[in-house]
Design an enzyme around this catalytic site. Structure first.
Site, PDB file in Angstrom:
ATOM      1  N   ASN A  38       0.848  -1.209   0.000  1.00  0.00           N
ATOM      2  CA  ASN A  38       0.000   0.000   0.000  1.00  0.00           C
ATOM      3  C   ASN A  38       0.871   1.243   0.000  1.00  0.00           C
ATOM      4  O   ASN A  38       1.776   1.324  -0.856  1.00  0.00           O
ATOM      5  CB  ASN A  38      -1.136  -0.042   1.021  1.00  0.00           C
ATOM      6  CG  ASN A  38      -0.795  -0.223   2.471  1.00  0.00           C
ATOM      7  OD1 ASN A  38      -0.424  -1.291   2.889  1.00  0.00           O
ATOM      8  ND2 ASN A  38      -0.934   0.805   3.281  1.00  0.00           N
ATOM      9  N   ASP A  39       0.653   2.201   0.841  1.00  0.00           N
ATOM     10  CA  ASP A  39       1.216   3.556   0.688  1.00  0.00           C
ATOM     11  C   ASP A  39       2.690   3.635   0.286  1.00  0.00           C
ATOM     12  O   ASP A  39       3.515   2.872   0.804  1.00  0.00           O
ATOM     13  CB  ASP A  39       1.172   4.311   2.024  1.00  0.00           C
ATOM     14  CG  ASP A  39      -0.138   4.209   2.732  1.00  0.00           C
ATOM     15  OD1 ASP A  39      -1.084   3.671   2.167  1.00  0.00           O
ATOM     16  OD2 ASP A  39      -0.205   4.674   3.885  1.00  0.00           O
ATOM     17  N   PHE A  98       4.175   1.287  10.244  1.00  0.00           N
ATOM     18  CA  PHE A  98       3.246   1.994   9.363  1.00  0.00           C
ATOM     19  C   PHE A  98       3.985   3.099   8.594  1.00  0.00           C
ATOM     20  O   PHE A  98       5.192   3.282   8.721  1.00  0.00           O
ATOM     21  CB  PHE A  98       2.093   2.579  10.188  1.00  0.00           C
ATOM     22  CG  PHE A  98       0.964   1.596  10.429  1.00  0.00           C
ATOM     23  CD1 PHE A  98       1.135   0.233  10.295  1.00  0.00           C
ATOM     24  CD2 PHE A  98      -0.299   2.062  10.806  1.00  0.00           C
ATOM     25  CE1 PHE A  98       0.086  -0.667  10.512  1.00  0.00           C
ATOM     26  CE2 PHE A  98      -1.351   1.178  11.027  1.00  0.00           C
ATOM     27  CZ  PHE A  98      -1.167  -0.178  10.880  1.00  0.00           C
ATOM     28  N   SER A  99       3.212   3.868   7.838  1.00  0.00           N
ATOM     29  CA  SER A  99       3.782   4.803   6.867  1.00  0.00           C
ATOM     30  C   SER A  99       4.665   5.878   7.500  1.00  0.00           C
ATOM     31  O   SER A  99       4.496   6.231   8.666  1.00  0.00           O
ATOM     32  CB  SER A  99       2.660   5.478   6.081  1.00  0.00           C
ATOM     33  OG  SER A  99       2.152   4.548   5.168  1.00  0.00           O
ATOM     34  N   ARG A 167      -0.327   9.111  13.237  1.00  0.00           N
ATOM     35  CA  ARG A 167       0.520   8.342  12.318  1.00  0.00           C
ATOM     36  C   ARG A 167       0.958   9.114  11.073  1.00  0.00           C
ATOM     37  O   ARG A 167       0.479  10.180  10.781  1.00  0.00           O
ATOM     38  CB  ARG A 167      -0.201   7.062  11.894  1.00  0.00           C
ATOM     39  CG  ARG A 167      -1.532   7.227  11.203  1.00  0.00           C
ATOM     40  CD  ARG A 167      -2.115   5.857  10.860  1.00  0.00           C
ATOM     41  NE  ARG A 167      -3.449   5.937  10.292  1.00  0.00           N
ATOM     42  CZ  ARG A 167      -4.573   5.913  11.002  1.00  0.00           C
ATOM     43  NH1 ARG A 167      -4.524   5.813  12.315  1.00  0.00           N
ATOM     44  NH2 ARG A 167      -5.750   5.985  10.407  1.00  0.00           N
TER      45      ARG A 167
HETATM   46  C1  FRU Z   1      -3.045   4.725   4.696  1.00  0.00           C
HETATM   47  C2  FRU Z   1      -2.696   3.954   5.940  1.00  0.00           C
HETATM   48  C3  FRU Z   1      -1.801   4.775   6.849  1.00  0.00           C
HETATM   49  C4  FRU Z   1      -1.092   3.730   7.631  1.00  0.00           C
HETATM   50  C5  FRU Z   1      -0.913   2.640   6.618  1.00  0.00           C
HETATM   51  C6  FRU Z   1      -0.961   1.245   7.192  1.00  0.00           C
HETATM   52  O1  FRU Z   1      -3.366   3.936   3.604  1.00  0.00           O
HETATM   53  O2  FRU Z   1      -3.886   3.558   6.602  1.00  0.00           O
HETATM   54  O3  FRU Z   1      -2.477   5.723   7.628  1.00  0.00           O
HETATM   55  O4  FRU Z   1       0.135   4.198   8.120  1.00  0.00           O
HETATM   56  O5  FRU Z   1      -1.944   2.788   5.669  1.00  0.00           O
HETATM   57  O6  FRU Z   1      -0.594   0.294   6.255  1.00  0.00           O
END
Ligand code: FRU
Length: 514
Positions: A38-39, A98-99, A167
């Site tokens: 993802n991100d 996480f991100s 976050r």
């Molecule tokens: C956004 C998110 C962030 C988080 C990450 C977790 O897509 O929800 O806020 O850090 O993905 O994978």
């Protein structure tokens, strides 16, 4: 030190990623080495190369305990895989890294700033996530988590801020030598805010101010903030959850919002002047930017949306891809996005037509392909001469992805209903465009499993993932009424990419397409 958890992830990707043939990936869009992405994280310049990390779960095509995957590039198109950079291996990040972001420190080391997640049982029996900001320092391949982690905890929140939704730190160093960082947070009213922190030594951070907040107007929690100057203005990007729709500007659910305004560095006050969506298509979330050495602000995003991630194709070995990196500008107070200019160096086999009269479905010789950069200019053949114009791509007898324009409403619609996925997900998105003197310009970039549309020199962008088999590569135009069309089309060939180092898979199907 490389923990057992990281070692395991690195071993897994090294062993199994080679089973994914390059022909089953986009040619110039980033995909995970294997598994889930993802991100974008840590999009930044480090020792002359652009590094990109990503939210990563190598073991399946579903979201899971978050690691950081890692790639780098010199030209934004040809990406080299590096071993996974972070794994959830400490007490404070045991449920996920996480991100976050990255930067080169003055001493030549690379700093990663990320959110550590740890779950706990609340007194009333719910599982909740404690989110803190953490750091790791490394050499561009291996990273050590800092002994002082976590560096920001609930103690560093303003009154009413929530440690459960705290976050996605985006950190940078300003010209005054001060390190600054924006972090997403949930406030007392349940919606999102962006907090600003400062540090002189990158170790001790202090809360400065809340730069902006949703007040339940633009969604609930604000994820993945970015904050930067652009063309004399200041830009704040956020990715809100649970948005309410607003006209055709914002759809419901996870969205992306760009606030353009002014910023006073003395008082640290940001004032909004304009609000707009960042991407008007189906798949685009969590964008992050970097500054190139020649001063360009370049943005990349996850080319997916949380609401469509249930549509993982059967048998796939990777899921999730990044958007094309885009150069940002502000024109007439609005955000302008254009594909990075580096793309032009990979254009081959120009096909061009001028003043083609289209008054029914029309195929033009040489117009086909699934790795394509094509610009179309469309205008009425005479006054009020048409009611609808369509560009069809990734087309054959069974499949088609359509970009449709209706001049009476100025609505552009992207439609991937017949693009290889029968999942019950969003397949269309419509938005308002601004034709200039009755003319509309559409630049369309295709890369095997995606369509990105840039309208009127980048005034609007719309992205969508497609799952269409690669044999469906026809392009056609269609009009109700009659239009005149100019078109310039190139194939995109990333010749020195790893593409040629490994044999492409001949089936040309999306991994898992049946
Ligand atoms: C956004 C998110 C962030 C988080 C990450 C977790 O897509 O929800 O806020 O850090 O993905 O994978």
């Amino acid at each position: 030190m490389i923990s057992e958890t990281l070692q395991k992830a690195r071993g897994f990707e090294a062993k199994y990623a080679p089973f994914i043939p390059n022909g089953q990936r986009p040619a110039f869009h980033v995909t995970p080495a294997i598994g889930w992405m993802n991100d974008p994280n840590g999009f930044s310049l480090y020792q002359g190369e652009y590094h990109l990390f990503y939210q990563y779960h190598p073991y399946s095509c579903q979201w899971g305990p978050m690691h950081w995957g890692h790639v780098k590039t010199r030209d934004f198109l040809r990406w080299e895989y590096l071993p996974a950079a972070l794994a959830p291996d400490m007490e404070y990040d045991q449920n996920g890294c996480f991100s976050g972001s990255a930067m080169e420190l003055p001493d030549g080391r690379q700093l990663l700033v990320y959110t550590g997640v740890r779950r706990r049982l609340s007194p009333d029996g719910r599982t909740e996530e404690i989110q803190t900001q953490c750091q790791a320092i490394g050499d561009g391949v291996n990273y050590d988590k800092c002994p002082a982690n976590p560096m920001l905890t609930d103690r560093d929140l303003p009154a009413g801020g929530s440690a459960l939704d705290f976050r996605d730190p985006k950190a940078w160093r300003d010209g005054d030598g001060v390190y600054r960082m924006v972090v997403g947070n949930r406030t007392r009213d349940g919606s999102g805010a962006v907090l600003l922190y400062e540090s002189r030594d990158v170790q001790n951070w202090r809360f400065v101010t809340t730069l902006d907040a949703s007040h339940n107007q633009y969604g609930r929690m604000w994820e993945c903030p970015d904050f930067f100057p652009l063309d004399g203005k200041q830009v704040l990007l956020v990715s809100p959850q649970e948005m309410s729709p607003i006209g055709l500007e914002f759809h419901a659910g996870n969205g992306t919002v760009c606030f353009i305004g002014s910023y006073d560095p003395e008082t640290r006050q940001f004032r909004r002047e304009h609000v707009q969506a960042i991407d008007y298509g189906i798949d685009f979330y969590a964008p992050q930017t970097l500054l190139t050495p020649d001063g360009r602000r370049v943005m990349i995003a996850w080319m997916q949306n949380w609401s469509t991630t249930c549509a993982v194709p059967h048998d796939c070995r990777w899921f999730g891809q990044m958007s094309l990196p885009r150069e940002l500008h502000i024109r007439n107070g609005r955000l302008i996005q254009t594909p990075v200019r580096e793309l032009e160096a990979f254009r081959r086999d120009r096909v061009s037509y001028q003043n083609v009269l289209v008054n029914g479905e029309t195929y033009l010789h040489g117009l086909r392909g699934r790795m394509v950069d094509m610009t179309i200019n469309v205008r009425p053949a005479s006054r009020d001469s048409y009611t609808c114009f369509r560009v069809n791509v990734a087309r054959d007898g069974e499949f088609v992805t359509t970009i449709r324009y209706k001049p009476d409403t100025s609505i552009l619609k992207i439609d991937r209903t017949r693009s290889g996925s029968n999942a019950d997900i969003v397949h269309t998105r419509s938005f308002l465009v601004r034709p200039r003197d009755g003319e509309l310009e559409l630049r369309i970039v295709l890369d095997r499993y995606s369509v990105e549309v840039f309208v009127n020199g980048g005034e609007q962008a719309a992205s969508a993932v497609i799952y269409t088999p690669q044999e469906a590569d026809a392009i056609s135009f269609d009009a109700e009424g009659s239009v005149l069309v100019d078109v310039e089309k190139y194939d995109i060939v990333c010749s020195e990419s790893s593409e040629e180092r490994r044999p492409p898979n001949e089936t040309g199907h999306y991994p898992g397409h049946r």
